[in-house]
Design an enzyme around this catalytic site. Structure first.
Site, PDB file in Angstrom:
ATOM      1  N   PRO A  39      18.546  92.495 -26.730  1.00  0.00           N
ATOM      2  CA  PRO A  39      18.004  91.216 -26.265  1.00  0.00           C
ATOM      3  C   PRO A  39      18.805  90.733 -25.065  1.00  0.00           C
ATOM      4  O   PRO A  39      20.040  90.646 -25.140  1.00  0.00           O
ATOM      5  CB  PRO A  39      18.183  90.283 -27.477  1.00  0.00           C
ATOM      6  CG  PRO A  39      19.276  90.906 -28.287  1.00  0.00           C
ATOM      7  CD  PRO A  39      19.223  92.384 -28.033  1.00  0.00           C
TER       8      PRO A  39
ATOM      9  N   CYS B  97      26.454  85.896 -28.504  1.00  0.00           N
ATOM     10  CA  CYS B  97      26.324  85.354 -27.153  1.00  0.00           C
ATOM     11  C   CYS B  97      27.484  84.402 -26.848  1.00  0.00           C
ATOM     12  O   CYS B  97      27.756  83.484 -27.624  1.00  0.00           O
ATOM     13  CB  CYS B  97      24.998  84.623 -26.998  1.00  0.00           C
ATOM     14  SG  CYS B  97      24.732  83.977 -25.331  1.00  0.00           S
TER      15      CYS B  97
ATOM     16  N   LYS C 204      23.357  90.445 -35.026  1.00  0.00           N
ATOM     17  CA  LYS C 204      24.057  91.070 -33.899  1.00  0.00           C
ATOM     18  C   LYS C 204      25.328  90.266 -33.650  1.00  0.00           C
ATOM     19  O   LYS C 204      25.272  89.046 -33.480  1.00  0.00           O
ATOM     20  CB  LYS C 204      23.183  91.075 -32.641  1.00  0.00           C
ATOM     21  CG  LYS C 204      23.829  91.809 -31.456  1.00  0.00           C
ATOM     22  CD  LYS C 204      22.855  91.963 -30.295  1.00  0.00           C
ATOM     23  CE  LYS C 204      23.445  92.848 -29.198  1.00  0.00           C
ATOM     24  NZ  LYS C 204      24.529  92.213 -28.457  1.00  0.00           N
TER      25      LYS C 204
ATOM     26  N   HIS D 279      28.460  94.593 -30.968  1.00  0.00           N
ATOM     27  CA  HIS D 279      28.908  94.756 -29.588  1.00  0.00           C
ATOM     28  C   HIS D 279      30.410  95.004 -29.648  1.00  0.00           C
ATOM     29  O   HIS D 279      31.158  94.151 -30.126  1.00  0.00           O
ATOM     30  CB  HIS D 279      28.583  93.500 -28.780  1.00  0.00           C
ATOM     31  CG  HIS D 279      28.856  93.634 -27.325  1.00  0.00           C
ATOM     32  ND1 HIS D 279      28.149  92.932 -26.377  1.00  0.00           N
ATOM     33  CD2 HIS D 279      29.759  94.373 -26.634  1.00  0.00           C
ATOM     34  CE1 HIS D 279      28.608  93.246 -25.167  1.00  0.00           C
ATOM     35  NE2 HIS D 279      29.587  94.119 -25.309  1.00  0.00           N
TER      36      HIS D 279
ATOM     37  N   ASN E 175      26.846  98.770 -29.740  1.00  0.00           N
ATOM     38  CA  ASN E 175      26.350  98.244 -28.476  1.00  0.00           C
ATOM     39  C   ASN E 175      27.543  98.008 -27.551  1.00  0.00           C
ATOM     40  O   ASN E 175      28.645  97.727 -28.006  1.00  0.00           O
ATOM     41  CB  ASN E 175      25.587  96.931 -28.742  1.00  0.00           C
ATOM     42  CG  ASN E 175      25.229  96.156 -27.496  1.00  0.00           C
ATOM     43  OD1 ASN E 175      25.525  94.977 -27.394  1.00  0.00           O
ATOM     44  ND2 ASN E 175      24.576  96.799 -26.547  1.00  0.00           N
TER      45      ASN E 175
ATOM     46  N   GLY F  31      28.405  99.060 -23.185  1.00  0.00           N
ATOM     47  CA  GLY F  31      28.897 100.100 -22.288  1.00  0.00           C
ATOM     48  C   GLY F  31      28.229 101.448 -22.422  1.00  0.00           C
ATOM     49  O   GLY F  31      28.660 102.413 -21.788  1.00  0.00           O
TER      50      GLY F  31
ATOM     51  N   ARG G 221      21.847  96.885 -20.341  1.00  0.00           N
ATOM     52  CA  ARG G 221      21.592  96.899 -18.895  1.00  0.00           C
ATOM     53  C   ARG G 221      21.082  98.230 -18.376  1.00  0.00           C
ATOM     54  O   ARG G 221      20.228  98.269 -17.481  1.00  0.00           O
ATOM     55  CB  ARG G 221      22.857  96.471 -18.154  1.00  0.00           C
ATOM     56  CG  ARG G 221      23.112  94.966 -18.222  1.00  0.00           C
ATOM     57  CD  ARG G 221      24.493  94.613 -17.729  1.00  0.00           C
ATOM     58  NE  ARG G 221      25.519  95.011 -18.675  1.00  0.00           N
ATOM     59  CZ  ARG G 221      26.826  94.980 -18.426  1.00  0.00           C
ATOM     60  NH1 ARG G 221      27.244  94.611 -17.229  1.00  0.00           N
ATOM     61  NH2 ARG G 221      27.704  95.328 -19.350  1.00  0.00           N
TER      62      ARG G 221
END
Length: 337
Positions: free
Chosen positions: A18, A101, A141, A173, A213, A215, A236
């Site tokens: 997301p 986030c 997440k 992440h 998640n 890199g 990305r």
């Protein structure tokens, strides 16, 4: 109707992260044309926006996007339960809670990565969400920690408490979020990646489905991670070089035969663009997500230039896409190999 849990678990072998301002419904439709199997996520939608603001248009999606998950932001269990019900009613396959986030706006609302400091509250939130979900899976997440937390201690405690509340699938992440001193953009790159820590979580919690998640920019890297982890989430790279990641993902990660070319995907977007324009939409709403389709290929610069310069002009239509496509030589063997 949402998909069965086992189908989602299979799809979560590869997911597209997301990403605010990027993974809207047009982006997801475009990505779905490249991979039938990968799990797609919405941008984060805040529970207050849905419940108090009535912004349910943020939940719009095309049936072609399945399997598709919605990511919610919030920290009030009752409000998250109401928001979850709205998502389930619209047919999402999964509802994901954002505990990663790092933006200032998210911190001020006491949700996102700051919730890594309150695992008991997260457990309460996901429990309320599960009660409202009518069997649709609730996932989380998260980061490995925030600020000066000892990630080696914080992360297993977080997974333990939230897992006990009924969450069986997490995406981690592999960076801390630094809420003091780093911008959201800096938080995507500056905190060091700690893949070994996340790998240890898989050995500590073998019954949990854990995706990694951060890199991961190639399918080679994804395959390496899948030797240890249950799933990989790519952000990305999937957005900026979608053909490199998504066109070959079904073959390499899901064992399915056949792959489209980037040219075929561009052509298949034309009916969607025509429907969007007929409904009063702007060409740029969709084509801004397509600029990276030919990244690294001959003609990619001209493709980007034609679309970026022309798509915002009044009256821009599918002829512009065809013009952009004419600058890119078709090399199906190279693209589909």
């Amino acid at each position: 109707m949402s998909l069965p849990a086992h189908t989602l678990t299979q799809a979560a072998r590869l997911s597209v992260a997301p990403m605010m301002d990027w993974t809207d419904r047009h982006c997801r439709y475009f990505h779905r044309l490249m991979s039938r199997r990968a799990l797609l996520y919405t941008e984060m939608v805040t529970a207050p926006a849905l419940v108090r603001g009535g912004a349910t248009h943020l939940l719009d999606f095309d049936a072609a996007e399945h399997p598709v998950a919605v990511q919610l932001g919030g920290s009030d269990p009752a409000e998250l339960a109401l928001a979850t019900r709205l998502c389930v009613e619209r047919g999402y396959d999964e509802v994901n809670l954002n505990v990663g986030c790092p933006s200032d706006r998210v911190q001020s609302g006491t949700f996102g990565a700051v919730l890594m400091t309150q695992p008991a509250l997260v457990a309460e939130c996901v429990s309320a969400m599960k009660d409202a979900a009518q069997g649709v899976e609730i996932t989380v997440k998260c980061r490995i920690g925030v600020d000066d937390q000892e990630a080696e201690e914080v992360l297993p405690d977080f997974l333990s408490q939230v897992g006990a509340a009924g969450v069986g699938r997490f995406t981690i992440h592999a960076r801390k979020a630094w809420l003091k001193g780093l911008s959201p953009k800096e938080n995507r790159d500056i905190p060091p990646l700690d893949y070994p820590l996340v790998h240890r979580m898989k050995s500590f919690f073998p019954s949990l489905h854990l995706s990694i998640n951060g890199g991961i920019a190639t399918l080679d890297a994804a395959e390496d991670q899948l030797e240890i982890m249950d799933g990989v989430m790519i952000g990305r790279a999937a957005y900026h070089q979608p053909a490199d990641i998504l066109l070959k993902a079904d073959q390499r990660l899901f064992g399915e035969p056949g792959a489209k070319t980037a040219h075929q995907v561009a052509e298949e977007m034309i009916p969607y663009l025509e429907r969007h324009l007929a409904a009063g939409g702007k060409l740029h709403n969709v084509t801004r997500h397509m600029l990276g389709l030919f990244a690294g290929r001959p003609g990619a610069r001209a493709w980007r230039r034609v679309l970026s310069e022309g798509a915002t002009r009044p009256g821009a239509g599918v002829a512009l896409l065809r013009e952009a496509l004419s600058h890119v030589p078709e090399t199906p063997r190279q693209e589909a190999s």
